[in-house]
Design a protein around this motif. Structure first.
Motif, PDB file in Angstrom:
ATOM      1  N   LEU A 105       1.578   2.022  11.689  1.00 43.75           N
ATOM      2  CA  LEU A 105       0.822   2.065  10.286  1.00 43.75           C
ATOM      3  C   LEU A 105       1.847   1.418   9.402  1.00 43.75           C
ATOM      4  CD1 LEU A 105      -1.007   3.471   8.685  1.00 43.75           C
ATOM      5  CD2 LEU A 105       0.635   5.540   8.351  1.00 43.75           C
ATOM      6  N   VAL A 106       1.104   0.344   8.822  1.00 41.61           N
ATOM      7  CA  VAL A 106       1.764  -0.832   7.775  1.00 41.61           C
ATOM      8  C   VAL A 106       1.918  -0.111   6.779  1.00 41.61           C
ATOM      9  CG1 VAL A 106       1.661  -2.796   6.987  1.00 41.61           C
ATOM     10  CG2 VAL A 106       0.750  -2.467   9.300  1.00 41.61           C
ATOM     11  N   HIS A 107       3.177  -0.147   5.965  1.00 44.53           N
ATOM     12  CA  HIS A 107       3.322   0.524   4.737  1.00 44.53           C
ATOM     13  C   HIS A 107       3.250  -0.694   3.764  1.00 44.53           C
ATOM     14  CE1 HIS A 107       4.768   4.219   6.583  1.00 44.53           C
ATOM     15  NE2 HIS A 107       5.974   3.530   7.132  1.00 44.53           N
ATOM     16  N   GLN A 108       3.788  -1.478   3.837  1.00 45.05           N
ATOM     17  CA  GLN A 108       3.705  -2.775   2.954  1.00 45.05           C
ATOM     18  C   GLN A 108       3.999  -4.140   3.600  1.00 45.05           C
ATOM     19  OE1 GLN A 108       6.128  -2.218  -0.392  1.00 45.05           O
ATOM     20  NE2 GLN A 108       8.201  -2.729   0.778  1.00 45.05           N
ATOM     21  N   CYS A 109       3.496  -5.214   3.147  1.00 47.55           N
ATOM     22  CA  CYS A 109       3.335  -6.616   3.736  1.00 47.55           C
ATOM     23  C   CYS A 109       3.616  -7.370   2.414  1.00 47.55           C
ATOM     24  CB  CYS A 109       2.667  -7.049   4.804  1.00 47.55           C
ATOM     25  SG  CYS A 109       3.070  -6.761   6.415  1.00 47.55           S
TER      26      CYS A 109
END
Length: 133
Positions: A105-109
């Motif tokens: 689950l990507v929080h931020q990039c």
């Protein structure tokens, strides 16, 4: 006499130089084969980790949180190639794969410029998950 001796000396020196510079090359070095195999295996592991950007996509899917993972790509100076978010994501996927995760689950990039070591840095952060179907 000296003029006849000069070409003979040049031939001898030339032949000696050729024999000392010769180094046989292995047709298939074992080291390169194992490095290529490891690289392909890592890329396969990383691609088997699915990325989720919306937590709603995980509703009704049982999962276990395995911990936080991150990936980075550093542009050391203005002359180097730019920091790349896809490389940062791939490195995050590799770290998740080592935890036996099959999803993140990507929080931020984002690309940041406040790092003192890198001119610019692409950073991705997320949660490694083991999703069961």
């Amino acid at each position: 006499m000296r003029l006849r001796l000069l070409p003979l000396c040049m031939v001898i020196v030339g032949l000696t130089g050729c024999t000392t510079a010769y180094k046989p090359v292995e047709p298939f070095p074992e080291k390169n084969l194992t490095q290529n195999h490891d690289r392909v295996h890592k890329m396969h592991r990383a691609s088997s980790v699915q990325l989720y950007t919306d937590p709603a996509d995980l509703i009704n899917k049982p999962f276990r949180d395995l911990g936080e993972v991150s990936g980075e790509d550093c542009q050391a100076s203005i002359q180097n190639s730019p920091a790349n978010l896809s490389i940062a994501r791939k490195r995050m996927q590799l770290k998740a794969a080592t935890l036996k995760a099959n999803a993140i689950l990507v929080h931020q990039c984002e690309v940041i410029t406040t790092n003192s070591v890198c001119y610019r840095e692409a950073v991705c952060q997320g949660s490694a998950l083991k999703v069961t179907q």
